[in-house]
Design a protein around this motif. Structure first.
Motif, PDB file in Angstrom:
ATOM      1  N   VAL A   1       1.007  -1.336   0.094  1.00 37.74           N
ATOM      2  CA  VAL A   1       0.156   0.295   0.113  1.00 37.74           C
ATOM      3  C   VAL A   1       0.442   1.510  -0.215  1.00 37.74           C
ATOM      4  CG1 VAL A   1      -1.379   1.316   1.602  1.00 37.74           C
ATOM      5  CG2 VAL A   1      -1.907  -1.334   1.301  1.00 37.74           C
ATOM      6  N   PHE A   2       2.019   1.328   0.634  1.00 41.19           N
ATOM      7  CA  PHE A   2       2.583   2.504   1.034  1.00 41.19           C
ATOM      8  C   PHE A   2       3.293   3.287  -0.284  1.00 41.19           C
ATOM      9  CE2 PHE A   2       6.977   3.986   2.085  1.00 41.19           C
ATOM     10  CZ  PHE A   2       6.598   5.231   2.733  1.00 41.19           C
ATOM     11  N   GLN A   3       4.010   1.778  -0.670  1.00 38.26           N
ATOM     12  CA  GLN A   3       4.858   1.830  -1.862  1.00 38.26           C
ATOM     13  C   GLN A   3       3.603   1.902  -3.150  1.00 38.26           C
ATOM     14  OE1 GLN A   3       5.649  -2.299  -3.593  1.00 38.26           O
ATOM     15  NE2 GLN A   3       8.055  -0.974  -4.848  1.00 38.26           N
ATOM     16  N   GLY A   4       2.334   1.170  -3.993  1.00 41.06           N
ATOM     17  CA  GLY A   4       1.531   2.036  -4.717  1.00 41.06           C
ATOM     18  C   GLY A   4       1.323   3.447  -4.256  1.00 41.06           C
ATOM     19  N   ILE A   5       1.042   3.835  -3.260  1.00 43.66           N
ATOM     20  CA  ILE A   5       1.042   5.618  -2.852  1.00 43.66           C
ATOM     21  C   ILE A   5       2.449   6.234  -3.122  1.00 43.66           C
ATOM     22  CG2 ILE A   5       0.583   6.828  -0.861  1.00 43.66           C
ATOM     23  CD1 ILE A   5      -1.400   5.256   0.014  1.00 43.66           C
ATOM     24  N   MET A   6       3.209   5.659  -2.876  1.00 41.69           N
ATOM     25  CA  MET A   6       4.954   6.494  -2.906  1.00 41.69           C
ATOM     26  C   MET A   6       4.917   6.986  -4.768  1.00 41.69           C
ATOM     27  SD  MET A   6       5.501   7.853  -0.413  1.00 41.69           S
ATOM     28  CE  MET A   6       4.079   8.382   0.052  1.00 41.69           C
ATOM     29  N   ASP A   7       4.948   5.273  -5.253  1.00 43.30           N
ATOM     30  CA  ASP A   7       4.843   4.914  -6.777  1.00 43.30           C
ATOM     31  C   ASP A   7       4.428   6.103  -7.271  1.00 43.30           C
ATOM     32  OD1 ASP A   7       6.958   3.485  -6.329  1.00 43.30           O
ATOM     33  OD2 ASP A   7       5.302   1.519  -7.449  1.00 43.30           O
ATOM     34  N   SER A   8       2.926   6.398  -7.089  1.00 41.15           N
ATOM     35  CA  SER A   8       1.521   7.144  -7.591  1.00 41.15           C
ATOM     36  C   SER A   8       2.061   8.643  -7.291  1.00 41.15           C
ATOM     37  CB  SER A   8       1.003   7.033  -6.545  1.00 41.15           C
ATOM     38  OG  SER A   8      -0.711   7.862  -8.081  1.00 41.15           O
ATOM     39  N   LEU A   9       3.117   9.243  -6.289  1.00 36.43           N
ATOM     40  CA  LEU A   9       3.529  10.394  -6.136  1.00 36.43           C
ATOM     41  C   LEU A   9       4.661  10.782  -6.993  1.00 36.43           C
ATOM     42  CD1 LEU A   9       2.780  11.036  -1.840  1.00 36.43           C
ATOM     43  CD2 LEU A   9       1.224  12.295  -4.478  1.00 36.43           C
ATOM     44  N   PHE A  10       5.050   9.717  -6.797  1.00 42.80           N
ATOM     45  CA  PHE A  10       6.632   9.893  -7.743  1.00 42.80           C
ATOM     46  C   PHE A  10       6.369  10.221  -8.372  1.00 42.80           C
ATOM     47  CE2 PHE A  10      10.640   8.418  -9.914  1.00 42.80           C
ATOM     48  CZ  PHE A  10      11.451   9.417  -8.791  1.00 42.80           C
ATOM     49  N   GLN A  11       6.252   9.559  -9.660  1.00 47.27           N
ATOM     50  CA  GLN A  11       5.493  10.371 -10.693  1.00 47.27           C
ATOM     51  C   GLN A  11       5.633  11.714 -11.539  1.00 47.27           C
ATOM     52  OE1 GLN A  11       2.535   7.554 -12.670  1.00 47.27           O
ATOM     53  NE2 GLN A  11       3.534   5.088 -12.059  1.00 47.27           N
ATOM     54  N   SER A  12       3.922  12.497 -11.142  1.00 46.57           N
ATOM     55  CA  SER A  12       3.933  13.819 -10.849  1.00 46.57           C
ATOM     56  C   SER A  12       5.238  14.243  -9.903  1.00 46.57           C
ATOM     57  CB  SER A  12       2.704  13.999  -9.866  1.00 46.57           C
ATOM     58  OG  SER A  12       2.866  13.136  -8.399  1.00 46.57           O
ATOM     59  N   PHE A  13       5.591  13.685  -9.083  1.00 44.33           N
ATOM     60  CA  PHE A  13       7.024  14.628  -8.583  1.00 44.33           C
ATOM     61  C   PHE A  13       7.779  14.376  -9.732  1.00 44.33           C
ATOM     62  CE2 PHE A  13      10.547  14.342  -6.864  1.00 44.33           C
ATOM     63  CZ  PHE A  13      10.476  15.998  -5.586  1.00 44.33           C
ATOM     64  N   ASN A  14       8.263  13.815 -10.436  1.00 41.94           N
ATOM     65  CA  ASN A  14       9.353  13.066 -11.484  1.00 41.94           C
ATOM     66  C   ASN A  14       8.698  14.028 -12.382  1.00 41.94           C
ATOM     67  OD1 ASN A  14      11.898  12.437 -12.738  1.00 41.94           O
ATOM     68  ND2 ASN A  14      10.692  10.637 -13.614  1.00 41.94           N
ATOM     69  N   ALA A  15       7.593  14.428 -13.306  1.00 39.75           N
ATOM     70  CA  ALA A  15       7.311  14.830 -13.764  1.00 39.75           C
ATOM     71  C   ALA A  15       7.735  16.187 -13.856  1.00 39.75           C
ATOM     72  CB  ALA A  15       6.132  14.896 -14.115  1.00 39.75           C
ATOM     73  N   CYS A  16       7.226  16.611 -12.737  1.00 36.53           N
ATOM     74  CA  CYS A  16       7.528  18.486 -12.836  1.00 36.53           C
ATOM     75  C   CYS A  16       8.163  18.414 -11.910  1.00 36.53           C
ATOM     76  CB  CYS A  16       6.255  18.541 -11.097  1.00 36.53           C
ATOM     77  SG  CYS A  16       4.823  17.914 -11.346  1.00 36.53           S
ATOM     78  N   ILE A  17       9.590  18.384 -11.632  1.00 30.08           N
ATOM     79  CA  ILE A  17      10.819  18.932 -10.823  1.00 30.08           C
ATOM     80  C   ILE A  17      11.815  18.680 -11.428  1.00 30.08           C
ATOM     81  CG2 ILE A  17      11.755  18.522  -8.012  1.00 30.08           C
ATOM     82  CD1 ILE A  17       9.176  19.267  -8.182  1.00 30.08           C
ATOM     83  N   SER A  18      12.562  19.959 -11.705  1.00 33.23           N
ATOM     84  CA  SER A  18      13.385  20.143 -12.105  1.00 33.23           C
ATOM     85  C   SER A  18      14.753  19.934 -11.551  1.00 33.23           C
ATOM     86  CB  SER A  18      13.033  21.987 -13.492  1.00 33.23           C
ATOM     87  OG  SER A  18      14.412  22.637 -13.815  1.00 33.23           O
ATOM     88  N   VAL A  19      15.932  20.213 -11.838  1.00 33.13           N
ATOM     89  CA  VAL A  19      17.021  19.740 -10.923  1.00 33.13           C
ATOM     90  C   VAL A  19      18.071  20.642 -10.926  1.00 33.13           C
ATOM     91  CG1 VAL A  19      16.702  17.506  -9.500  1.00 33.13           C
ATOM     92  CG2 VAL A  19      17.229  17.310 -11.738  1.00 33.13           C
ATOM     93  N   ALA A  20      17.494  21.518 -12.428  1.00 32.81           N
ATOM     94  CA  ALA A  20      18.351  22.665 -12.933  1.00 32.81           C
ATOM     95  C   ALA A  20      19.554  22.711 -11.980  1.00 32.81           C
ATOM     96  CB  ALA A  20      18.285  22.948 -13.773  1.00 32.81           C
ATOM     97  N   SER A  21      18.990  23.495 -11.013  1.00 32.44           N
ATOM     98  CA  SER A  21      19.268  24.535 -10.043  1.00 32.44           C
ATOM     99  C   SER A  21      18.732  24.184  -8.602  1.00 32.44           C
ATOM    100  CB  SER A  21      19.550  25.719 -10.437  1.00 32.44           C
ATOM    101  OG  SER A  21      18.416  26.358  -9.978  1.00 32.44           O
ATOM    102  N   PHE A  22      19.786  23.991  -7.560  1.00 33.02           N
ATOM    103  CA  PHE A  22      18.890  24.113  -6.065  1.00 33.02           C
ATOM    104  C   PHE A  22      18.170  24.846  -6.109  1.00 33.02           C
ATOM    105  CE2 PHE A  22      18.179  25.524  -1.520  1.00 33.02           C
ATOM    106  CZ  PHE A  22      18.380  23.808  -1.807  1.00 33.02           C
ATOM    107  N   GLN A  23      17.590  26.718  -6.946  1.00 38.66           N
ATOM    108  CA  GLN A  23      16.353  27.538  -6.428  1.00 38.66           C
ATOM    109  C   GLN A  23      15.895  27.253  -7.240  1.00 38.66           C
ATOM    110  OE1 GLN A  23      17.916  31.221  -8.058  1.00 38.66           O
ATOM    111  NE2 GLN A  23      15.648  32.423  -7.344  1.00 38.66           N
ATOM    112  N   GLU A  24      15.638  26.196  -8.485  1.00 38.03           N
ATOM    113  CA  GLU A  24      14.940  25.295  -9.251  1.00 38.03           C
ATOM    114  C   GLU A  24      13.950  24.335  -8.809  1.00 38.03           C
ATOM    115  OE1 GLU A  24      15.207  24.460 -13.946  1.00 38.03           O
ATOM    116  OE2 GLU A  24      15.965  26.566 -13.911  1.00 38.03           O
ATOM    117  N   LEU A  25      14.602  23.968  -8.011  1.00 34.74           N
ATOM    118  CA  LEU A  25      14.402  22.723  -7.002  1.00 34.74           C
ATOM    119  C   LEU A  25      13.151  22.744  -5.891  1.00 34.74           C
ATOM    120  CD1 LEU A  25      14.512  19.643  -6.933  1.00 34.74           C
ATOM    121  CD2 LEU A  25      16.477  19.918  -5.016  1.00 34.74           C
TER     122      LEU A  25
END
Length: 209
Positions: free
Chosen positions: A152-176
């Motif tokens: 259950v925990f893994q399924g919730i985290m996997d779903s959140l990580f998909q949107s997290f990975n799609a939205c988060i930019s790591v070009a700089s700490f400020q953008e992050l």
């Protein structure tokens, strides 16, 4: 000898009739009355015009006091007094700013109402879960393993990580930093999390049964 008194034919009497003196006085008084009436009208008009100008001046003074941008120093005009045109333009700009702020606040209120509604729904669900557990405290014991809880925990985290990975930019700490806060506001709302949990539980239930 001439008898005392004058006859009606006396030329001196004819030369200066009594009515002539009265007519001259009447004309003089009428002329004086006309002039004073004109003066009163002119004075009343002047006073009314002065009141109108004073009212307009007070209005502009009030605008300069109320509108914050009118109180800020404008380096383009130095220490000169603001013209009426500038005061009106700054007032118009400030009113437009207030309209935008009002619309923004209304949108924020609408979002908060939705969040409150989602929290109420979650509260009702949790109360039902607690009540069900109190009514049957031993029901379901040893039926859910740690592996199931982890799934259950893994399924919730996997779903959140998909949107997290799609939205988060790591070009700089400020953008992050900016992206993380934006992602939390967009994808971690109570209603969104509730939908994710329900989806994971429904999927897990189908796998178990």
């Amino acid at each position: 000898m001439t008898e005392p008194g004058a006859s009606p034919e006396d030329p001196w009497v004819k030369a200066s009739p009594v009515g002539a003196v009265d007519d001259e006085d009447s004309d003089y008084h009428q002329e004086s009355y006309k002039e004073s009436y004109k003066d009163r009208r002119r004075r009343a008009h002047t006073q009314a015009e002065q009141k109108r100008r004073d009212a307009i001046k007070r209005g502009y003074d009030d605008l300069q006091t109320i509108v914050p941008t009118c109180q800020q120093q404008d380096f383009s005009i130095g220490s000169q007094k603001l013209s009426k045109a500038i005061v009106l333009q700054k007032t118009i700009d400030y009113i437009q700013f207030l309209h935008k702020e009002k619309k923004k606040q209304e949108e924020e209120v609408s979002t908060l109402r939705k969040d409150v509604m989602a929290l109420k729904i979650m509260k009702v669900n949790y109360e039902q879960i607690v009540k069900a557990h109190q009514d049957n405290p031993h029901e379901g014991e040893d039926q859910v393993s740690d592996q199931v809880k982890f799934n259950v925990f893994q399924g919730i985290m996997d779903s959140l990580f998909q949107s997290f990975n799609a939205c988060i930019s790591v070009a700089s700490f400020q953008e992050l930093s900016a992206c993380v806060f934006s992602w939390i506001e967009e994808h971690c709302k109570p209603q969104t999390l509730r939908e994710i949990v329900i989806g994971v539980l429904h999927q897990l239930k189908n796998q178990l049964y």
